[in-house]
Design a protein around this motif. Structure first.
Motif, PDB file in Angstrom:
ATOM      1  N   LYS A 163       0.838  -1.202   0.000  1.00  0.00           N
ATOM      2  CA  LYS A 163       0.000   0.000   0.000  1.00  0.00           C
ATOM      3  C   LYS A 163       0.879   1.261   0.000  1.00  0.00           C
ATOM      4  CE  LYS A 163      -0.889  -0.222   4.946  1.00  0.00           C
ATOM      5  NZ  LYS A 163       0.434  -0.777   5.178  1.00  0.00           N
ATOM      6  N   THR A 164       0.259   2.366  -0.364  1.00  0.00           N
ATOM      7  CA  THR A 164       0.981   3.642  -0.412  1.00  0.00           C
ATOM      8  C   THR A 164       1.624   3.928   0.944  1.00  0.00           C
ATOM      9  OG1 THR A 164      -0.428   4.544  -2.114  1.00  0.00           O
ATOM     10  CG2 THR A 164       0.661   6.148  -0.704  1.00  0.00           C
ATOM     11  N   GLY A 165       2.875   4.316   0.909  1.00  0.00           N
ATOM     12  CA  GLY A 165       3.577   4.651   2.148  1.00  0.00           C
ATOM     13  C   GLY A 165       4.466   3.530   2.644  1.00  0.00           C
ATOM     14  N   ASP A 166       4.208   2.287   2.182  1.00  0.00           N
ATOM     15  CA  ASP A 166       5.110   1.187   2.551  1.00  0.00           C
ATOM     16  C   ASP A 166       6.465   1.419   1.885  1.00  0.00           C
ATOM     17  OD1 ASP A 166       2.994  -0.012   3.779  1.00  0.00           O
ATOM     18  OD2 ASP A 166       2.722  -1.619   2.301  1.00  0.00           O
ATOM     19  N   TYR A 167       7.514   0.999   2.552  1.00  0.00           N
ATOM     20  CA  TYR A 167       8.832   1.101   1.927  1.00  0.00           C
ATOM     21  C   TYR A 167       9.146  -0.171   1.143  1.00  0.00           C
ATOM     22  CZ  TYR A 167      10.209   5.578   3.819  1.00  0.00           C
ATOM     23  OH  TYR A 167      10.304   6.917   4.064  1.00  0.00           O
ATOM     24  N   VAL A 168       9.708   0.023  -0.054  1.00  0.00           N
ATOM     25  CA  VAL A 168      10.136  -1.115  -0.875  1.00  0.00           C
ATOM     26  C   VAL A 168      11.561  -0.850  -1.335  1.00  0.00           C
ATOM     27  CG1 VAL A 168       7.802  -1.650  -1.729  1.00  0.00           C
ATOM     28  CG2 VAL A 168       9.243  -0.039  -3.002  1.00  0.00           C
ATOM     29  N   ARG A 169      12.159  -1.878  -1.918  1.00  0.00           N
ATOM     30  CA  ARG A 169      13.424  -1.691  -2.630  1.00  0.00           C
ATOM     31  C   ARG A 169      13.196  -2.121  -4.064  1.00  0.00           C
ATOM     32  NH1 ARG A 169      18.139  -1.185   0.656  1.00  0.00           N
ATOM     33  NH2 ARG A 169      17.653  -1.524   2.842  1.00  0.00           N
ATOM     34  N   LEU A 170      13.956  -1.548  -4.977  1.00  0.00           N
ATOM     35  CA  LEU A 170      13.866  -1.927  -6.385  1.00  0.00           C
ATOM     36  C   LEU A 170      15.151  -2.658  -6.744  1.00  0.00           C
ATOM     37  CD1 LEU A 170      12.624   1.519  -7.790  1.00  0.00           C
ATOM     38  CD2 LEU A 170      11.264  -0.383  -6.928  1.00  0.00           C
ATOM     39  N   GLU A 171      14.986  -3.812  -7.417  1.00  0.00           N
ATOM     40  CA  GLU A 171      16.173  -4.555  -7.857  1.00  0.00           C
ATOM     41  C   GLU A 171      16.128  -4.636  -9.375  1.00  0.00           C
ATOM     42  OE1 GLU A 171      16.326  -8.664  -6.734  1.00  0.00           O
ATOM     43  OE2 GLU A 171      18.458  -8.820  -7.263  1.00  0.00           O
ATOM     44  N   ASN A 172      17.192  -4.217 -10.022  1.00  0.00           N
ATOM     45  CA  ASN A 172      17.129  -4.189 -11.482  1.00  0.00           C
ATOM     46  C   ASN A 172      17.596  -5.495 -12.105  1.00  0.00           C
ATOM     47  OD1 ASN A 172      19.919  -4.186 -11.757  1.00  0.00           O
ATOM     48  ND2 ASN A 172      20.017  -2.239 -12.846  1.00  0.00           N
ATOM     49  N   GLN A 173      17.548  -5.550 -13.422  1.00  0.00           N
ATOM     50  CA  GLN A 173      17.859  -6.787 -14.166  1.00  0.00           C
ATOM     51  C   GLN A 173      19.290  -7.260 -13.935  1.00  0.00           C
ATOM     52  OE1 GLN A 173      17.247  -3.765 -15.936  1.00  0.00           O
ATOM     53  NE2 GLN A 173      19.423  -3.397 -16.250  1.00  0.00           N
ATOM     54  N   SER A 205      18.170  -0.897  -4.976  1.00  0.00           N
ATOM     55  CA  SER A 205      18.086   0.500  -4.510  1.00  0.00           C
ATOM     56  C   SER A 205      17.985   0.524  -2.996  1.00  0.00           C
ATOM     57  CB  SER A 205      16.842   1.170  -5.103  1.00  0.00           C
ATOM     58  OG  SER A 205      15.690   0.762  -4.397  1.00  0.00           O
ATOM     59  N   GLY A 206      18.110   1.704  -2.439  1.00  0.00           N
ATOM     60  CA  GLY A 206      17.790   1.906  -1.030  1.00  0.00           C
ATOM     61  C   GLY A 206      16.278   1.880  -0.856  1.00  0.00           C
ATOM     62  N   PRO A 207      15.802   1.960   0.397  1.00  0.00           N
ATOM     63  CA  PRO A 207      14.361   1.949   0.630  1.00  0.00           C
ATOM     64  C   PRO A 207      13.692   3.182   0.022  1.00  0.00           C
ATOM     65  CG  PRO A 207      15.599   1.713   2.685  1.00  0.00           C
ATOM     66  CD  PRO A 207      16.581   2.075   1.634  1.00  0.00           C
ATOM     67  N   VAL A 208      12.559   2.954  -0.585  1.00  0.00           N
ATOM     68  CA  VAL A 208      11.816   4.050  -1.197  1.00  0.00           C
ATOM     69  C   VAL A 208      10.327   3.802  -0.969  1.00  0.00           C
ATOM     70  CG1 VAL A 208      11.925   2.904  -3.480  1.00  0.00           C
ATOM     71  CG2 VAL A 208      11.445   5.351  -3.362  1.00  0.00           C
ATOM     72  N   LYS A 209       9.611   4.886  -0.698  1.00  0.00           N
ATOM     73  CA  LYS A 209       8.169   4.767  -0.413  1.00  0.00           C
ATOM     74  C   LYS A 209       7.398   4.391  -1.665  1.00  0.00           C
ATOM     75  CE  LYS A 209       7.030   7.966   3.245  1.00  0.00           C
ATOM     76  NZ  LYS A 209       6.650   9.332   3.479  1.00  0.00           N
ATOM     77  N   ALA A 210       6.399   3.538  -1.492  1.00  0.00           N
ATOM     78  CA  ALA A 210       5.553   3.183  -2.626  1.00  0.00           C
ATOM     79  C   ALA A 210       4.399   4.164  -2.745  1.00  0.00           C
ATOM     80  CB  ALA A 210       5.012   1.776  -2.440  1.00  0.00           C
ATOM     81  N   HIS A 256      21.461  12.419   1.919  1.00  0.00           N
ATOM     82  CA  HIS A 256      22.052  11.086   2.003  1.00  0.00           C
ATOM     83  C   HIS A 256      20.991  10.034   2.303  1.00  0.00           C
ATOM     84  CE1 HIS A 256      24.513   7.912   4.165  1.00  0.00           C
ATOM     85  NE2 HIS A 256      25.001   7.952   2.944  1.00  0.00           N
ATOM     86  N   ASN A 257      20.952   9.003   1.434  1.00  0.00           N
ATOM     87  CA  ASN A 257      20.045   7.860   1.614  1.00  0.00           C
ATOM     88  C   ASN A 257      18.564   8.215   1.641  1.00  0.00           C
ATOM     89  OD1 ASN A 257      21.912   5.923   1.538  1.00  0.00           O
ATOM     90  ND2 ASN A 257      22.077   5.605   3.757  1.00  0.00           N
ATOM     91  N   ARG A 258      18.195   9.342   1.085  1.00  0.00           N
ATOM     92  CA  ARG A 258      16.753   9.649   0.997  1.00  0.00           C
ATOM     93  C   ARG A 258      16.251   9.216  -0.370  1.00  0.00           C
ATOM     94  NH1 ARG A 258      14.133  14.081   4.030  1.00  0.00           N
ATOM     95  NH2 ARG A 258      15.471  14.559   5.794  1.00  0.00           N
ATOM     96  N   GLY A 259      15.323   8.293  -0.372  1.00  0.00           N
ATOM     97  CA  GLY A 259      14.713   7.849  -1.627  1.00  0.00           C
ATOM     98  C   GLY A 259      15.645   6.958  -2.430  1.00  0.00           C
ATOM     99  N   ALA A 260      15.207   6.655  -3.649  1.00  0.00           N
ATOM    100  CA  ALA A 260      15.954   5.722  -4.502  1.00  0.00           C
ATOM    101  C   ALA A 260      16.549   6.474  -5.682  1.00  0.00           C
ATOM    102  CB  ALA A 260      15.020   4.636  -5.006  1.00  0.00           C
ATOM    103  N   SER A 261      17.714   6.009  -6.107  1.00  0.00           N
ATOM    104  CA  SER A 261      18.390   6.627  -7.251  1.00  0.00           C
ATOM    105  C   SER A 261      18.064   5.844  -8.515  1.00  0.00           C
ATOM    106  CB  SER A 261      19.896   6.630  -7.003  1.00  0.00           C
ATOM    107  OG  SER A 261      20.564   6.841  -8.221  1.00  0.00           O
TER     108      SER A 261
END
Ligand code: MGD
Ligand code: SF4
Length: 741
Positions: free
Chosen positions: A657-667, A672-677, A705-710
């Protein structure tokens, strides 16, 4: 002091009273009192006109100063790019000036490169060391082994310096990583690029079509002002975007296109316009060549053909083609700006250029206007006697025949491969190459091959951590820069002048470049005493009123006709001196003379295409450490389609749900670092979306530093545009994994 959103927005408005944005840092430098302007809107602040550097649009600003501190920044009403108003970033320039993380003193690296360990040194030592190591490089490899990466207006001093020193390798990521394909496509079609600031007539357009341009979220002040005026006076809007952008919410038609298939849509629109003869026949007859070839080319490319490719209903494609054509010639298909998406970008931009010609909108009111610029006294030729290296030696990994500039990514590759020759030194001015170039690993590999990396910056961004020598520049509010003669629909010359004294031990770029020139035996390149003397000399020599220019911050030129309706004569710099719908130039170079659609790779099962864009309060990573702008948006969110979110693997027990933190993993396994969904219906199910510029890893950026995902870190792959070498970056895929905040 922390700044509330309400207060900050109030500061941005032109009627706001003076409010101190930050406290604790004082300076009592009043030498610029001479340019004080009385301002009825304020309460006696000293006001200095200059131009903004929070993005590269360069609006004119009025900076208010009280007791040596900048209290607020507002738009300069006399300046054609701001018209008295700024975007949130422009008003937030105070946060850049008083950023506690600013680089304060010159530094030299004391441990392994990349470990971010430095000792502070005097300017004398830092400049001596830089010059000595540049000379060592030149003796060992030749001057062309040094490349200057530059982004931002102050870079012009370093361009002058290194060119006089003997290297042609001056590059900016704003070409091959941004608008290069657009420039190439318009040069091929019209013999002239679109340029920046774009001379498009949004204000008078009756229909505006945005192909993935998210105007309003991406914030080029003048364009957004005109956009709001146009919509307010009834202009129609068509938005093509996989995401329901803010602009889409104002549109009559939103076309949620499958990412990477815009060429198919544009060809189908042309099919309708051509087969139904909805184009401007007189205009094409007079100004264009290749209509017959275009007719043949688009013959089978019907809306029904485009439907399975784009996912767009053929009825909608037909209806929108007729709609757009119905408003010609004041039907503006916006040329976009950040257009390096899929590696076929020059051909997609060719489609836009050809469509604009079918609509007869180039050189017409409500379309593409004819820019002009005011004359400025040229600098005397450099006389270092060393000459410039042959431009044919420009190190692009391959030869891209239609590249108008040296490619930043090409120089990076040449640093790795040493082909066509080794680049062994980087001077990096105002560009955070770790976030700006695709594939950060390759950038790090290139850095490992360098004998010298000098960073000239205001903040300890990631690239600074890799430098051998760090030279802290003063911010745009503390320095003179060169005059700027913009090529625009209203020609003008803008002045950048200091508002307050440089803080810490930072120095203006002109001073750093001049001191280096002195040490390199090139004193004649900067013959003036200081930045102000240079500006005064150039203004005077160009025949402008110096005092008025410094007082107003801008000199405006004579208004010249900008479109046919005003009596302008259209001219085309192509071989045929006409608009080339069919391009013989492309055919001769072995490329498609008319754009063809090639399907993009599909996301693997369980993965999403990674898309990125902008937010109105940030410019890439350059503003994300700014506390005032961070108060408006402190981290990015990843947009995920609501239905796709419900069926995510690994989230069966507790749906995302919106506001949960996720990480993104690419191919390629980069996480990524934690980022809000942000779980939303406003994006297609095959893509996710991030605002670019977050996810900093540099520890010195203590706010960002470490805010959001790059998105940059996840861009390990890119697809090179064969026509001009741009790096298409929307070719990465990510899966979603749960993370703790
Ligand atoms: P992008 O950022 O690539 O370019 O601004 P734009 O010209 O708008 O656009 C991203 C949009 O493209 C997103 O809405 C995304 O969903 C959509 N998109 C992605 N893939 C596709 C596709 O395949 N087809 C279609 N039709 N749409 C797609 C860039 C411009 O912004 C530039 S170059 C600069 S330098 C300025 N930077 C800047 C900033 O940093 N901050 C703010 N606030 N404004 C800025 N304005 C400028
Ligand atoms: Fe500054 Fe905004 Fe103008 Fe860019 S658009 S120059 S950030 S005011």
């Amino acid at each position: 002091m922390a700044l509330s959103r309400r207060k900050f927005i109030k500061i941005g408005s032109t009627t706001a009273g003076a409010v101190a944005l930050t406290s604790g840092l004082t300076t009592d430098w009043w030498s610029l009192q001479a340019h004080q302007l009385p301002d009825p809107r304020t309460d006696g602040d000293r006001i200095v006109p200059t131009f903004c550097e929070l993005c590269f649009w360069k609006c004119g600003v009025l900076a208010h100063v009280r007791e040596g501190r900048v209290t607020k920044i507002v738009g300069n009403p006399k300046h054609p790019l701001s018209n008295g108003r700024l975007c949130p970033r422009g008003a937030g320039g105070v946060g850049a000036l008083y950023d506690p993380d600013r680089l304060k003193r010159p530094m030299i690296r004391v441990s392994k490169r990349g470990e971010d360990k430095f000792e502070e040194v005097s300017w004398e030592t830092a400049l001596d060391e830089t010059a000595a190591r540049m000379e060592k490089l030149r003796l060992k490899y030749g001057a062309e082994a040094l490349a200057l990466f530059t982004h931002g207006y102050g870079g012009s001093w370093f361009t002058q310096l290194v060119k006089a020193w003997g290297t042609p390798n001056v590059v900016a990521p704003s070409y091959a990583q941004c608008r290069g394909p657009r420039e190439a496509a318009f040069e091929i079609t019209y013999g002239q690029g679109v340029g920046s600031p774009e001379a498009i007539d949004i204000r008078n357009a009756r229909c505006i079509t945005l192909i993935g341009s998210h105007l309003g979220e991406n914030m080029h002040n003048t364009q957004v002002q005109e956009f709001a005026d146009a919509i307010g006076s009834g202009a129609q809007l068509v938005v093509v975007d996989p995401r329901y952008s803010v602009a889409a919410s104002k549109a009559k038609y939103w076309l949620p296109i499958k990412p990477g298939t815009d060429i198919a849509l544009l060809l189908a629109w042309m099919n309708v316009i051509v087969t139904e003869k909805r184009y401007d026949a007189d205009y094409l007859d007079k100004y264009a060549t290749g209509l017959a070839e275009l007719e043949l080319h688009v013959a089978g490319k019907t809306p029904e053909w485009a439907y399975p490719i784009t996912g767009l209903d053929p009825g909608l494609i037909r209806e929108t083609a007729r709609f757009i054509a119905g408003f010609r010639p004041s039907s503006l298909v916006h040329p976009g700006r950040h257009v390096t998406w899929y590696g076929d970008d020059t051909q997609r931009m060719r489609c836009i250029a050809i469509l604009a010609a079918l609509l007869g909108s180039w050189g017409r009111r409500g379309g593409y206007l004819l820019p002009s610029s005011m004359g400025l006294r040229k600098y005397p030729p450099f006389s270092s006697g060393r000459g410039m290296a042959d431009a044919a030696d420009k190190p692009t990994a391959e030869h891209y025949p239609m590249a108008g500039e040296v490619l930043a990514s090409g120089v990076c590759e040449a640093t790795v491969s040493a082909a066509p020759y080794g680049v062994k030194g980087w001077m990096v001015y105002g560009t955070n190459l770790i976030q700006a170039l695709p594939n950060p690993k390759q950038t790090e590999e290139a850095i490992a091959n360098l004998d010298l990396l000098v960073a000239i910056d205001v903040l300890p961004a990631e690239i600074v951590g890799w430098a051998d020598i760090v030279l802290p520049e003063s911010t745009y509010l503390e320095r003179h820069d060169d005059l700027w003669a913009a090529s625009y629909k209203e020609p003008f010359v803008a002045i950048r002048q200091p508002v307050v004294e440089p803080m810490f031990d930072s120095k203006p770029g002109w001073w750093i470049a001049k001191e280096l020139a002195n040490r390199l035996g090139l004193a004649e390149v900067f013959p003036w005493k200081n930045g102000e003397e240079n500006i005064r000399w150039r203004l005077e020599e160009s025949g402008y009123d110096v005092e008025a220019a410094l007082r107003d911050g801008v000199v405006k030129g004579e208004v010249v006709p900008v479109c046919e309706e005003e009596g302008a004569e259209l001219y085309f710099g192509t071989e045929s001196e006409k608009i080339e719908l069919f391009s013989q130039q492309l055919a001769d170079a072995g490329f498609d003379p008319l754009p063809e659609f090639t399907p993009p790779d599909e996301p693997p099962l369980g993965m999403f295409r990674l898309l990125s864009g902008r937010a109105p309060m940030h410019t890439f990573g350059r503003t994300t450490n700014n506390r005032d702008l961070g108060a408006l948006m402190g981290e990015n969110e990843v947009w995920i389609n609501a239905m796709a979110a419900r069926s995510l693997a690994g989230f069966e027990e507790a749906p995302l749900k919106t506001g949960d933190y996720v990480r993104l993993e690419n191919q390629d396994g980069v996480m990524s670092g934690p980022v809000k969904a942000k779980v939303t219906e406003r994006i297609r199910g095959d893509a996710v979306y991030l605002v670019h510029g977050f996810g900093h890893t540099a520890k010195g950026l203590t706010f960002a530093h470490n805010r959001g995902a790059s998105d940059s870190a996840l861009t390990t792959r890119f697809k090179v545009d064969p026509v001009m070498g741009g790096t298409g970056m929307n070719v990465n895929f990510v899966r979603i994994a749960r993370a703790e905040a």
